[in-house]
Design a protein around this motif. Structure first.
Motif, mmCIF file in Angstrom:
data_model
loop_
_atom_site.group_PDB
_atom_site.id
_atom_site.type_symbol
_atom_site.label_atom_id
_atom_site.label_comp_id
_atom_site.label_asym_id
_atom_site.label_seq_id
_atom_site.Cartn_x
_atom_site.Cartn_y
_atom_site.Cartn_z
ATOM 1 N N PHE A 1 0.824 -1.211 0.000
ATOM 2 C CA PHE A 1 0.000 0.000 0.000
ATOM 3 C C PHE A 1 0.858 1.261 0.000
ATOM 4 C CE2 PHE A 1 -2.380 3.298 2.304
ATOM 5 C CZ PHE A 1 -3.467 3.419 1.461
ATOM 6 N N ILE A 2 1.871 1.286 0.851
ATOM 7 C CA ILE A 2 2.712 2.485 0.947
ATOM 8 C C ILE A 2 3.518 2.687 -0.337
ATOM 9 C CG2 ILE A 2 4.606 3.583 2.207
ATOM 10 C CD1 ILE A 2 3.643 2.060 4.697
ATOM 11 N N THR A 3 4.056 1.599 -0.912
ATOM 12 C CA THR A 3 4.803 1.726 -2.163
ATOM 13 C C THR A 3 3.925 2.319 -3.251
ATOM 14 O OG1 THR A 3 6.205 -0.180 -1.623
ATOM 15 C CG2 THR A 3 6.099 0.487 -3.936
ATOM 16 N N ALA A 4 2.658 1.879 -3.295
ATOM 17 C CA ALA A 4 1.730 2.355 -4.318
ATOM 18 C C ALA A 4 1.353 3.817 -4.133
ATOM 19 C CB ALA A 4 0.472 1.499 -4.324
ATOM 20 N N CYS A 5 1.784 4.437 -3.047
ATOM 21 C CA CYS A 5 1.522 5.857 -2.844
ATOM 22 C C CYS A 5 2.198 6.719 -3.901
ATOM 23 C CB CYS A 5 1.990 6.298 -1.452
ATOM 24 S SG CYS A 5 0.866 5.798 -0.123
ATOM 25 N N TYR A 6 3.109 6.119 -4.694
ATOM 26 C CA TYR A 6 3.727 6.920 -5.752
ATOM 27 C C TYR A 6 2.696 7.390 -6.771
ATOM 28 C CZ TYR A 6 3.896 2.632 -8.680
ATOM 29 O OH TYR A 6 3.594 1.499 -9.394
ATOM 30 N N ILE A 7 1.539 6.705 -6.851
ATOM 31 C CA ILE A 7 0.520 7.158 -7.795
ATOM 32 C C ILE A 7 -0.109 8.471 -7.346
ATOM 33 C CG2 ILE A 7 0.015 4.791 -8.457
ATOM 34 C CD1 ILE A 7 -2.594 4.979 -6.949
ATOM 35 N N VAL A 8 0.047 8.811 -6.063
ATOM 36 C CA VAL A 8 -0.417 10.103 -5.555
ATOM 37 C C VAL A 8 0.725 11.111 -5.555
ATOM 38 C CG1 VAL A 8 -1.380 11.317 -3.582
ATOM 39 C CG2 VAL A 8 -2.196 9.029 -4.138
ATOM 40 N N ILE A 9 1.930 10.628 -5.230
ATOM 41 C CA ILE A 9 3.089 11.508 -5.143
ATOM 42 C C ILE A 9 3.457 12.074 -6.511
ATOM 43 C CG2 ILE A 9 5.531 11.638 -4.506
ATOM 44 C CD1 ILE A 9 4.999 9.415 -2.468
ATOM 45 N N VAL A 10 3.331 11.249 -7.572
ATOM 46 C CA VAL A 10 3.699 11.700 -8.921
ATOM 47 C C VAL A 10 2.922 12.949 -9.349
ATOM 48 C CG1 VAL A 10 3.577 11.103 -11.379
ATOM 49 C CG2 VAL A 10 4.650 9.543 -9.763
#
Length: 304
Positions: free
Chosen positions: A112-121
């Motif tokens: 879940f935390i790794t997939a936060c890149y979809i928000v960070i980008v």
């Protein structure tokens, strides 16, 4: 019509990339029984670089003289090397932060935390003056909901511990990696840049591997099948597909498609390792695919 086909083709390439990466979680899990994290990342990336050498040679033979002149005119050697080194450094830090973060937290939280890149980008993209349609932001929210259902079980706490912090740093670094590829991929030969980034990542990962892990050939050979899959498919093939697929693509949309890696990793665990999918996890997959479809819808008045 041709302009509309490019994003579709690129989306399929990125989906294939996410599939390869998702299955690589199984290989990564198995290999860690035999070798350390730095050793794993060093070997897989060096194999990835070697895998691309015949590809570069083959593509060079098939290109027409006019295309070779165009490529040479649009990207010089300095830009290629700079892009490869920048991507390699970011890939090295991101992959190793993820590798060791997983040691100190659950797989669900790490995913879940790794997939936060979809928000960070897209957040970083705002500062880089990149426009996103409102539907893409809705897709981001949908994908986060899907990932929450897919990766976290009810009743789990979400306190930030050592592992969570390491994986959060990994997510930020992967966001920078995606944006760096977005900057350099239109300017250089994507396959050559991919080869350079693996070489850089492999060398940088090999330094702490030699210092802290004392790798031996017996352990590497014992993990030869998962290491070869991670090196040839996950590195040599998938990261190259990412570079090619991200050309002329909104990096936010690209990150959404690549985030399907989390869904596919669960499916791979179910098919290969015999893990069962709950109705909650299946619904999370449905939300993720819905987010991808929504993000691909053409919007008027936006850059993408």
């Amino acid at each position: 019509m041709k302009k509309e086909k490019v994003p579709v083709r690129n989306s399929l390439l990125l989906l294939l990339t996410a599939t390869i990466w998702g299955i690589a979680f199984v290989a990564q899990s198995v290999s860690m029984d035999y070798i350390g994290g730095f050793t794993f990342n060093a070997v897989r990336n060096l194999i990835g670089a070697l895998t691309l050498l015949p590809v570069i040679w083959g593509l060079g033979k098939t290109k027409a003289p006019e295309e070779k002149k165009r490529i040479q005119a649009s990207s010089d050697r300095k830009t290629l090397i700079t892009g490869g080194i920048c991507c390699g450094i970011l890939l090295c830090f991101a992959s190793n932060f993820q590798q060791f973060g997983i040691k100190y937290t659950s797989v669900g939280k790490a995913g879940f935390i790794t997939a936060c890149y979809i928000v960070i980008v897209p957040i970083i993209g705002i500062f880089l003056k990149k426009k996103c349609s409102p539907f893409i932001w809705i897709a981001v929210i949908l994908s986060l909901c899907g990932l929450y259902l897919l990766c976290l079980t009810p009743g789990e706490g979400f306190a930030i511990g050592k592992g969570e912090l390491l994986v959060l740093i990994c997510a930020f670094l992967f966001s920078l990696h995606i944006l760096t590829i977005d900057h350099f991929s239109p300017l250089v030969d994507g396959v050559k840049m991919s080869c350079i980034q693996f070489l850089v990542c492999g060398i940088l990962s090999g330094i702490p591997a030699l210092i802290f892990e004392s790798p031996d050939l017996a352990g590497i050979f014992a993990a030869k099948i998962p290491v070869l899959y991670a090196g040839v498919m996950s590195c040599g093939v998938a990261y190259t597909l990412q570079i090619v697929g991200q050309k002329n693509m909104n990096p936010t949309v690209a990150s959404l498609i690549l985030s399907l890696e989390s869904c596919i990793s669960v499916i791979a665990g179910w098919l290969i390792l015999g893990q069962n999918l709950s109705s909650r996890e299946i619904f999370g997959c449905v939300l993720m695919f819905g987010a991808i479809i929504l993000a691909q819808l053409p919007q008027k008045g936006t850059a993408f």
